[in-house]
Design an enzyme around this catalytic site. Structure first.
Site, PDB file in Angstrom:
ATOM      1  N   SER A 147      -3.775   7.519  12.262  1.00  0.00           N
ATOM      2  CA  SER A 147      -5.231   7.706  12.095  1.00  0.00           C
ATOM      3  C   SER A 147      -5.806   8.712  13.075  1.00  0.00           C
ATOM      4  O   SER A 147      -6.956   8.607  13.490  1.00  0.00           O
ATOM      5  CB  SER A 147      -5.953   6.349  12.192  1.00  0.00           C
ATOM      6  OG  SER A 147      -5.743   5.767  13.447  1.00  0.00           O
ATOM      7  N   LEU A 389      14.368  11.375  -3.491  1.00  0.00           N
ATOM      8  CA  LEU A 389      15.162  10.672  -2.470  1.00  0.00           C
ATOM      9  C   LEU A 389      14.251   9.878  -1.531  1.00  0.00           C
ATOM     10  O   LEU A 389      13.110  10.259  -1.333  1.00  0.00           O
ATOM     11  CB  LEU A 389      15.983  11.699  -1.679  1.00  0.00           C
ATOM     12  CG  LEU A 389      16.895  12.549  -2.556  1.00  0.00           C
ATOM     13  CD1 LEU A 389      17.505  13.653  -1.730  1.00  0.00           C
ATOM     14  CD2 LEU A 389      17.944  11.674  -3.228  1.00  0.00           C
TER      15      LEU A 389
HETATM   16  C1  80O Z   1      14.685  -2.560   1.812  1.00  0.00           C
HETATM   17  O1  80O Z   1      14.162  -1.701   2.789  1.00  0.00           O
HETATM   18  C2  80O Z   1      12.969  -1.071   2.501  1.00  0.00           C
HETATM   19  C3  80O Z   1      12.513  -0.177   3.481  1.00  0.00           C
HETATM   20  C4  80O Z   1      11.304   0.492   3.250  1.00  0.00           C
HETATM   21  C5  80O Z   1      10.566   0.310   2.065  1.00  0.00           C
HETATM   22  C6  80O Z   1      11.066  -0.566   1.106  1.00  0.00           C
HETATM   23  C7  80O Z   1      10.301  -0.797  -0.164  1.00  0.00           C
HETATM   24  C8  80O Z   1      10.144   0.523  -0.896  1.00  0.00           C
HETATM   25  N1  80O Z   1       9.135   1.228  -0.676  1.00  0.00           N
HETATM   26  N2  80O Z   1      11.164   0.890  -1.763  1.00  0.00           N
HETATM   27  C9  80O Z   1      11.090   2.058  -2.477  1.00  0.00           C
HETATM   28  O2  80O Z   1      10.213   2.906  -2.329  1.00  0.00           O
HETATM   29  C10 80O Z   1      12.162   2.264  -3.495  1.00  0.00           C
HETATM   30  C11 80O Z   1      12.639   1.208  -4.249  1.00  0.00           C
HETATM   31  C12 80O Z   1      13.605   1.470  -5.220  1.00  0.00           C
HETATM   32  C13 80O Z   1      14.069   2.775  -5.424  1.00  0.00           C
HETATM   33  N3  80O Z   1      13.595   3.800  -4.667  1.00  0.00           N
HETATM   34  C14 80O Z   1      12.675   3.560  -3.720  1.00  0.00           C
HETATM   35  O3  80O Z   1      12.209   4.606  -2.963  1.00  0.00           O
HETATM   36  C15 80O Z   1      13.070   5.735  -2.860  1.00  0.00           C
HETATM   37  C16 80O Z   1      12.377   6.895  -3.561  1.00  0.00           C
HETATM   38  C17 80O Z   1      11.128   7.317  -2.801  1.00  0.00           C
HETATM   39  N4  80O Z   1      11.447   7.616  -1.402  1.00  0.00           N
HETATM   40  C18 80O Z   1      12.036   6.460  -0.707  1.00  0.00           C
HETATM   41  C19 80O Z   1      13.314   6.016  -1.383  1.00  0.00           C
HETATM   42  C20 80O Z   1      12.266  -1.248   1.304  1.00  0.00           C
END
Ligand code: 80O
Length: 389
Positions: A147, A389
């Site tokens: 922020s 990615l």
């Molecule tokens: C399990 O560990 C995590 C650590 C950080 C965030 C998340 C939840 C999440 N935000 N998951 C996704 O964005 C995600 C779930 C399934 C497939 N691809 C994804 O994101 C990819 C594509 C976008 N950039 C990040 C990796 C889970």
């Protein structure tokens, strides 16, 4: 006020109406290169821009550590993405990449990298228009500098540097809703190591389920069942390119991969990307393809485990082997390689196998965006053929 910055940007504002009336294409025309701002945007006085050479071990380590400690966490702040150094070099060095699009912000006093944002060039087809775009990713501001409104100036700076290369569109994803998603995807997870996933709080024991019953539920064969299923090799690039281009042509938005792109993005690279194909034992024709990328997550605050080993579904093509069987073979090799979980979005034809292969819905959504490109109507996830990615 919500989206103070985004309301100043050329991003879709239309609400969904009949799709014939809306124009589709660039919102703003290109600016003559002589009129693109030549000098970088101003940062707050104690910070400075730095271009990150990811081939430099030292710089790559700095970026790796910034992301490891400050990048995206899940909604319950139990996990944080932990992209590996070799993954970051792979993700940022596709054919014709621009080092100037790998942008860091250093604190002048400590010389530490405290923020990061990247772009890589990509050819993305939207319906029958192939558009040169920047894929924007890894926007990260150190937790202690949140922020301070650094993100808007970083987005403007990467946009300026993309404009200098005569590229006027971009694609990006976010877990938050911004103006205006082209589609919103649900993510799904398939347990491979249910005991660990329950121990670390990623999964919960099902009602009336015991641990041993849960382990049995997710059990997989020891090896793939499809005859001719093997790792992709360099010699397969032309055939895989043909297979993938043909398959992706059915989606409204998809990458326009050529052989150099396929060699970079899909040739197996240990702990980065795994790709398998089915070569017919009779005809030696390559009929199917599946791939996943490796993105571990740090487990925040667990005594026993520090890392969640996660595979993310990438590009999959089935022309002879049923997609269900092909993806089950992908789960089997991921389990063989000791992954804890296999993640997928409900994009492309993924919805056809998710439930049957025992994927469970995740607790969040992933929104896809295009910059300076208006599309007629919001897409269904099944109309999207692009995995970032
Ligand atoms: C399990 O560990 C995590 C650590 C950080 C965030 C998340 C939840 C999440 N935000 N998951 C996704 O964005 C995600 C779930 C399934 C497939 N691809 C994804 O994101 C990819 C594509 C976008 N950039 C990040 C990796 C889970």
């Amino acid at each position: 006020k919500k989206h103070k910055f985004w309301e100043t940007q050329p991003v879709g504002k239309f609400k969904e109406v009949g799709d014939s009336s809306l124009p589709e294409g660039p919102i703003d025309p290109p600016t003559p290169l002589s009129e693109v701002k030549q000098e970088p945007y101003n940062l707050p006085s104690s910070y400075e821009w730095t271009t990150c050479d990811m081939d430099s071990e030292e710089t790559c380590l700095e970026v790796y550590n910034l992301l490891k400690n400050n990048y995206v966490e899940d909604d319950e702040n139990m996990f944080r993405f932990n992209y590996s150094k070799e993954f970051l070099r792979w993700a940022l060095h596709p054919p014709s990449y621009f080092r100037s699009w790998h942008i860091g912000v250093r604190a002048k006093a400590s010389k530490k990298v405290v923020a990061f944002i990247t772009g890589v060039p990509a050819r993305i087809r939207v319906r029958d228009e192939v558009v040169r775009m920047a894929e924007i990713n890894f926007l990260c501001v150190h937790k202690k500098l949140r922020s301070k409104r650094l993100a808007p100036v970083m987005i403007k700076e990467v946009t300026r540097r993309v404009h200098l290369e005569n590229i006027w569109q971009a694609a990006y994803t976010a877990g938050v809703v911004l103006p205006t998603p082209i589609t919103t995807c649900q993510y799904w997870h398939r347990s491979l190591n249910p005991k660990k996933l329950i121990d670390v709080g990623f999964s919960r024991l099902g009602a009336r389920m015991t641990i041993s019953r849960t382990i049995k539920l997710y059990k997989l064969p020891d090896s793939p069942v499809t005859p001719g299923f093997r790792k992709m090799e360099l010699r397969d690039v032309p055939a895989v390119t043909r297979l993938l281009r043909n398959y992706l042509s059915q989606f409204v938005v998809a990458p326009d991969f050529d052989e150099d792109d396929v060699e970079h993005w899909l040739l197996p690279s240990e702990n980065v990307v795994d790709s398998y194909l089915v070569e017919s034992p009779e005809t030696h024709e390559i009929t199917d393809f599946c791939s996943f990328y490796t993105l571990p997550s740090s487990i925040l605050g667990n005594q026993t485990y520090s890392t969640l080993k996660a595979a993310y579904s990438y590009y999959n093509v089935s022309t002879k082997t049923p997609l269900l069987q092909l993806m089950n073979d992908a789960l089997i090799v991921a389990k063989q390689k000791d992954y804890d979980v296999f993640n997928a979005l409900d994009v492309m034809q993924n919805e056809s196998f998710l439930k049957e292969l025992k994927f469970g819905p995740g607790d969040g959504k992933l929104h896809y965006y295009l910059y300076n490109y208006q599309i007629r109507r919001e897409l269904k996830p099944s109309e999207l053929g692009l995995v970032l990615l």
